[in-house]
Structures are given as C-alpha cells and as structure tokens.
Design a protein around this motif. Sequence first.
Motif, PDB file in Angstrom:
ATOM      1  N   ALA B  89     -16.787  48.189   7.581  1.00 19.27           N
ATOM      2  CA  ALA B  89     -16.128  48.775   6.409  1.00 19.27           C
ATOM      3  C   ALA B  89     -16.141  50.303   6.478  1.00 19.27           C
ATOM      4  CB  ALA B  89     -16.821  48.291   5.134  1.00 19.27           C
ATOM      5  N   GLY B  90     -17.263  50.856   6.914  1.00 16.38           N
ATOM      6  CA  GLY B  90     -17.379  52.316   7.007  1.00 16.38           C
ATOM      7  C   GLY B  90     -16.428  52.896   8.031  1.00 16.38           C
ATOM      8  N   LEU B  91     -16.263  52.203   9.163  1.00 16.86           N
ATOM      9  CA  LEU B  91     -15.324  52.665  10.181  1.00 16.86           C
ATOM     10  C   LEU B  91     -13.904  52.695   9.624  1.00 16.86           C
ATOM     11  CD1 LEU B  91     -16.578  50.854  13.434  1.00 16.86           C
ATOM     12  CD2 LEU B  91     -16.356  53.311  13.134  1.00 16.86           C
ATOM     13  N   ALA B  92     -13.540  51.612   8.924  1.00 14.41           N
ATOM     14  CA  ALA B  92     -12.177  51.515   8.400  1.00 14.41           C
ATOM     15  C   ALA B  92     -11.915  52.613   7.370  1.00 14.41           C
ATOM     16  CB  ALA B  92     -11.943  50.132   7.797  1.00 14.41           C
ATOM     17  N   VAL B  93     -12.844  52.748   6.419  1.00 14.73           N
ATOM     18  CA  VAL B  93     -12.633  53.729   5.350  1.00 14.73           C
ATOM     19  C   VAL B  93     -12.729  55.158   5.895  1.00 14.73           C
ATOM     20  CG1 VAL B  93     -13.548  54.606   3.164  1.00 14.73           C
ATOM     21  CG2 VAL B  93     -13.380  52.149   3.547  1.00 14.73           C
ATOM     22  N   GLY B  94     -13.698  55.409   6.767  1.00 15.84           N
ATOM     23  CA  GLY B  94     -13.863  56.748   7.335  1.00 15.84           C
ATOM     24  C   GLY B  94     -12.652  57.163   8.149  1.00 15.84           C
ATOM     25  N   LEU B  95     -12.123  56.211   8.923  1.00 18.39           N
ATOM     26  CA  LEU B  95     -10.936  56.505   9.728  1.00 18.39           C
ATOM     27  C   LEU B  95      -9.737  56.814   8.822  1.00 18.39           C
ATOM     28  CD1 LEU B  95     -10.300  56.577  12.744  1.00 18.39           C
ATOM     29  CD2 LEU B  95      -9.509  54.228  12.586  1.00 18.39           C
ATOM     30  N   LEU B 143     -24.263  48.282   1.838  1.00 15.99           N
ATOM     31  CA  LEU B 143     -23.937  49.472   1.041  1.00 15.99           C
ATOM     32  C   LEU B 143     -24.645  50.712   1.582  1.00 15.99           C
ATOM     33  CD1 LEU B 143     -23.974  48.430  -2.729  1.00 15.99           C
ATOM     34  CD2 LEU B 143     -22.129  49.529  -1.456  1.00 15.99           C
ATOM     35  N   GLY B 144     -25.923  50.512   1.931  1.00 14.67           N
ATOM     36  CA  GLY B 144     -26.689  51.638   2.456  1.00 14.67           C
ATOM     37  C   GLY B 144     -26.132  52.143   3.774  1.00 14.67           C
ATOM     38  N   VAL B 145     -25.598  51.223   4.581  1.00 15.03           N
ATOM     39  CA  VAL B 145     -25.036  51.589   5.887  1.00 15.03           C
ATOM     40  C   VAL B 145     -23.639  52.186   5.723  1.00 15.03           C
ATOM     41  CG1 VAL B 145     -24.135  50.569   8.012  1.00 15.03           C
ATOM     42  CG2 VAL B 145     -26.418  49.966   7.210  1.00 15.03           C
ATOM     43  N   PHE B 146     -22.911  51.667   4.746  1.00 12.19           N
ATOM     44  CA  PHE B 146     -21.501  52.041   4.563  1.00 12.19           C
ATOM     45  C   PHE B 146     -21.314  53.548   4.397  1.00 12.19           C
ATOM     46  CE2 PHE B 146     -18.069  52.857   1.455  1.00 12.19           C
ATOM     47  CZ  PHE B 146     -16.980  52.438   2.211  1.00 12.19           C
ATOM     48  N   PHE B 147     -22.090  54.157   3.504  1.00 11.44           N
ATOM     49  CA  PHE B 147     -21.814  55.559   3.164  1.00 11.44           C
ATOM     50  C   PHE B 147     -22.092  56.546   4.299  1.00 11.44           C
ATOM     51  CE2 PHE B 147     -21.825  53.519  -0.967  1.00 11.44           C
ATOM     52  CZ  PHE B 147     -20.697  54.096  -1.531  1.00 11.44           C
ATOM     53  N   PRO B 148     -23.260  56.464   4.938  1.00  9.94           N
ATOM     54  CA  PRO B 148     -23.423  57.396   6.078  1.00  9.94           C
ATOM     55  C   PRO B 148     -22.394  57.162   7.185  1.00  9.94           C
ATOM     56  CG  PRO B 148     -25.321  55.920   5.869  1.00  9.94           C
ATOM     57  CD  PRO B 148     -24.480  55.709   4.660  1.00  9.94           C
ATOM     58  N   THR B 149     -21.962  55.899   7.350  1.00 11.37           N
ATOM     59  CA  THR B 149     -20.953  55.619   8.382  1.00 11.37           C
ATOM     60  C   THR B 149     -19.619  56.265   8.017  1.00 11.37           C
ATOM     61  OG1 THR B 149     -22.048  53.511   8.786  1.00 11.37           O
ATOM     62  CG2 THR B 149     -19.847  53.795   9.728  1.00 11.37           C
ATOM     63  N   VAL B 150     -19.214  56.107   6.747  1.00  9.16           N
ATOM     64  CA  VAL B 150     -17.962  56.736   6.305  1.00  9.16           C
ATOM     65  C   VAL B 150     -17.992  58.229   6.587  1.00  9.16           C
ATOM     66  CG1 VAL B 150     -16.618  57.400   4.263  1.00  9.16           C
ATOM     67  CG2 VAL B 150     -17.385  55.046   4.533  1.00  9.16           C
ATOM     68  N   ILE B 151     -19.097  58.857   6.219  1.00  8.70           N
ATOM     69  CA  ILE B 151     -19.167  60.312   6.364  1.00  8.70           C
ATOM     70  C   ILE B 151     -19.162  60.714   7.838  1.00  8.70           C
ATOM     71  CG2 ILE B 151     -20.698  62.287   5.985  1.00  8.70           C
ATOM     72  CD1 ILE B 151     -21.336  60.997   3.246  1.00  8.70           C
ATOM     73  N   ALA B 152     -19.882  59.946   8.676  1.00  5.62           N
ATOM     74  CA  ALA B 152     -19.899  60.278  10.107  1.00  5.62           C
ATOM     75  C   ALA B 152     -18.508  60.107  10.722  1.00  5.62           C
ATOM     76  CB  ALA B 152     -20.914  59.397  10.831  1.00  5.62           C
ATOM     77  N   VAL B 153     -17.847  58.999  10.402  1.00  6.88           N
ATOM     78  CA  VAL B 153     -16.535  58.737  10.997  1.00  6.88           C
ATOM     79  C   VAL B 153     -15.517  59.765  10.515  1.00  6.88           C
ATOM     80  CG1 VAL B 153     -14.624  57.094  11.153  1.00  6.88           C
ATOM     81  CG2 VAL B 153     -16.981  56.278  11.266  1.00  6.88           C
ATOM     82  N   TYR B 154     -15.562  60.024   9.218  1.00  5.18           N
ATOM     83  CA  TYR B 154     -14.620  60.991   8.649  1.00  5.18           C
ATOM     84  C   TYR B 154     -14.796  62.371   9.278  1.00  5.18           C
ATOM     85  CZ  TYR B 154     -13.499  64.673   5.313  1.00  5.18           C
ATOM     86  OH  TYR B 154     -13.092  65.840   4.748  1.00  5.18           O
ATOM     87  N   SER B 155     -16.047  62.841   9.357  1.00 13.60           N
ATOM     88  CA  SER B 155     -16.216  64.192   9.906  1.00 13.60           C
ATOM     89  C   SER B 155     -15.986  64.202  11.409  1.00 13.60           C
ATOM     90  CB  SER B 155     -17.589  64.777   9.545  1.00 13.60           C
ATOM     91  OG  SER B 155     -18.599  63.848   9.795  1.00 13.60           O
ATOM     92  N   GLY B 156     -16.251  63.059  12.076  1.00 14.92           N
ATOM     93  CA  GLY B 156     -15.941  62.963  13.501  1.00 14.92           C
ATOM     94  C   GLY B 156     -14.451  63.074  13.749  1.00 14.92           C
TER      95      GLY B 156
END
Lengths: 253, 263
Positions: B89-95, B143-156
């Motif tokens: 989910a984090g990859l999808a949203v961050g991307l 949920l705990g994994v989702f947010f840091p992943t979103v931020i990492a993917v987005y800033s990446g």
Amino acid sequence: MELVVDSVSHDFGDLAVMRDISFRVASGEILALVGPSGCGKSTMLGIVGGLLQPGAGTVATVGAPPRGSLNPLTFVFQDFALLPWRSVAANVAFVLEHAQLAPAERQAIVADTLRRTGLAEFAHSYPKQLSGGMRQRVGIARALAVRPEILLMDEPFSALDAQTRDLLIEDFMRLMAGNRLGAVYVTHNLKEAARLADRIVVLSRRPARIRETIVLDRPRAARDDAYIAAHQRALWSLIRDEAADAEREVANV
Amino acid sequence: MSDPASSVRFRGGGFAPASSRYSAWLAFAAVLVVWQGVCALGWVSPLFLPSPVRIVAALWHLAAGGEIWPHVWASLIRIVGGWAVGTVAGLAVGLAMGLFTVARATGMPMVSALFPIPKIALLPLLILWLGIGETSKIATIALGVFFPTVIAVYSGVDSVPRNLIRMAQSFEVPTAAIVWKVILPGAMPTILAGFRISAATALLLVVSAEMIGAETGLGAFILQAGSLMQTDQLLAGVTILSLFGLAVGRAISTLERRLLRWR
C-alpha cells in the motif's frame, strides 16, 4: 529534412527570455548558438527539441526524416544524463527498447554505435567507472543509435577538461562528416563555435534577440588556426560588452 | 648561505575513523565475559539478571522442547503479513504522490497529519473493528509500516534527477517505461532505506500488540515469562527478537548490494 524555427519568443513568468528568434538548420549543417551567459541559449534548445513549449512562435521540421530514423531531433546533454544503474551498452539500448526492433537488431545497433564511438571495450562498464570524456561518448553513442537527423547539443563538451574536449571534438567532427548529420550546437566557447559551425547565430543578452548570423565560408577541414582565431576574435568583439553587462546583472537579480 | 630549513609539520591527521570487524567481536565478547563474571561471582541475583550461559541454556531448552516455536511462528506471520500489506500500500500511495499532482496535494497533508500517531494507540480501536484475532494485529503493523514507506517512496521519487526524466522524454520513451526504468531505479536507494525503518517498526509493533492482547507470539511469551519471574526465558525471548532484527537488517543489506551495485 530541415528544422525551421519561426519567430519564437519566450518568458519565464515576468522575465522576458527571448524575442522573435528565427533560424533554419538543414541536414548536414551545424548551426552554433552563442551569446552571453544566461541569455537563454539552453532554453532555446529546449524549445527546439520539444522539451519546452514556446510562449509564441513555432518550431517545425520540413520534409520527411530519413527512413529508419527513430528520433530525428536528438539531444546530447551537457551533464550526459546517463542512467547510473545501467551499463554503457544498456544506456544505449535504453533509447531503443520502446522501438519496434527485434532483439538481435537492437543488439546490432548498440554494438555498431559503441564501435563507432570507440566504446566497444567499455560496453559492460558503468558510468561511474568512466572518465567524463568517456561518459559523453556514451551520450553521443546513445544519440547516434536512434539515427538522428539533427543533433541538439547543449554545451556538450563544457563539463570536460580542455584536453579531453579537444580529443572529443576531433572525433565528433569525424562522426558528423561520416553521417551527414545536422546539429544545433549551443556553446559559450567561441573557439569551438568557429571550429565546428557552418553558421553561427550570435544572440544578445536577455531578452535574447539575434544580433548577427555569421557564415563560415571554409569547410571545417580547411580551417587553420589563423582562420579560427580571427572568427573567435570577431565573435568576442560582438559579445564582449554584453557579456560584461550580463555578468554584473546576475548580482541584481 | 641558505636560510635554515624547517620541515612542514604534518597536520592532516585525525577525523578518519576506520571500522574493524575484529575489534567489534572483541568488544562484544568482552561485554559477555564481564556479564558472566558478575553473575558467577554472585554480585547480582540470577533472578534479576541471569548469566549469558543460563540464557543460552534456556534458549536451547525452549527450542529443543518445541515450546517456543508456536510463538516464533505466530510473531513471524504477523510481521511478514503486516509488513507486506503496509509496504504494498505504501509503495502504491507513495508512487502516486511522487508522480501525480492530485495525489500529492491531497495525500501530503493526510500523511503528515497521521504519521505522528503512535500506531499502537490505535490497536484498541482496531480490535473493536476487526476483533481480537490476527487481523487487528496485522492491521496495526500494516499501518505502522505504511506511513514511513509512503514517505520514503515519495521522497525517493521526488529526488530522481529531473535531467534523466527529460532525457527519456526527449527520446520518446513511453511514460510507463520512464516510471519503470528511470523513476523506480532512481528512487530505489531511498526506498530501501525506508524498508530498514519500516522493518524495525514492524518488529516494535508486533511485540507491543502481542503484549496487549495475544496468547501466542514472542511478545506474549516475554510478558508471561516476566510475570512468572522466569528472567532467563524472558531474555531468551528478547534474544530471539534481536536475532529477528539482525536477520532483517542482513536481508536488506543483501538487497542493497544486489540492487544498488551501480553506486
């Protein structure tokens, strides 16, 4: 094929970048764009290559590109713009992967362009392992792989040291002659312009207008040091005062 | 007559710390030896601090007797399940946030607002919604994994050099291919750094969730050992958790070596 730039003007917000620029470049002809720093040369090239939309005016190609050309107007970038995670061969292959080519055909094109640019033995190296000169050879190989008609070169050798630059320019002149390629060649290096160009368009400082177009009457191979130096001096006398103004202007922006 | 010569004193030393594998093991061994010595001399009660040898013995008994495996499996399934759901989910949203204006404009304030919430605080609510079973625990971890992943993917994605994208566009590379061949590899270093953080978060949350409401899992096991004052078993559980953490760190390092060889 001919590239026709007709009355292009452009602004960045309130900043007038260029006014009413027109020129033509035919296949096999090198047109240099020179002018004081920050006069919008690179912006002009971006507009010519379709990376920027001009505020006014048109850019068009007239006449059919040669058969087999995948990308008639092809960029060579100042910073090389290589994908660091791909090998030299894979960087060249990158621009062919979306074309309708059989894998064998694609490999053949990659191998051929690497050979022509003297990169065959570096095919499996990564960009970070190469010197700046070798990196720009990859940039040129990548451009040649799509069989361009007119190269759009934005200060292609200015990130290189003087010796490497001279070597690359010699090789580049050979490649251009062998392929009947045209080029729009943006440079601040007047000697380079006098050496390479068939015509030189001299731009004024911002907002850039065409001040003068200089035609170099001798073929490239026949230009001796005196001929090049004379044109370099002539160009410099056209640009010098404005370059000095432009330099001071930066502090006021 | 020449002037007296004075050699230029070397002044470029220092500020170049080097790491050595050898001394790391030595330091580690020294700590264990002191610990064991303190216990053997009877300076601390084994009830409060069991010796390393006793912890290893407890670990051995738990493993050989089969008592620990259901707990290990329960925790492992929750970690892997929660991490996988949160990461996908984090990859999808961050991307999406990295690529599309609408997603960025709407997603960024949402993520900024929800990221600071300690996700374990949501477990009671998630239990009410999803029941006391596995789903609520996996959802907490996700949920705990989702947010840091979103931020990492987005800033990446955001940090991929623009000149590479322009280069690809100038060669008429299709948009999907630009995402796949330029943006994703360019964002990969940041994404993998995010995996390191999200994996640590998953480990933290699984233990917390299991201490709040679970019969199985290493968190529950440790809590139970504590209330029975079986400190050797308690620390054996902690040892297993730290081995989990080490294994995950190793796995990500391997992934980095494989995927980021070009750096």
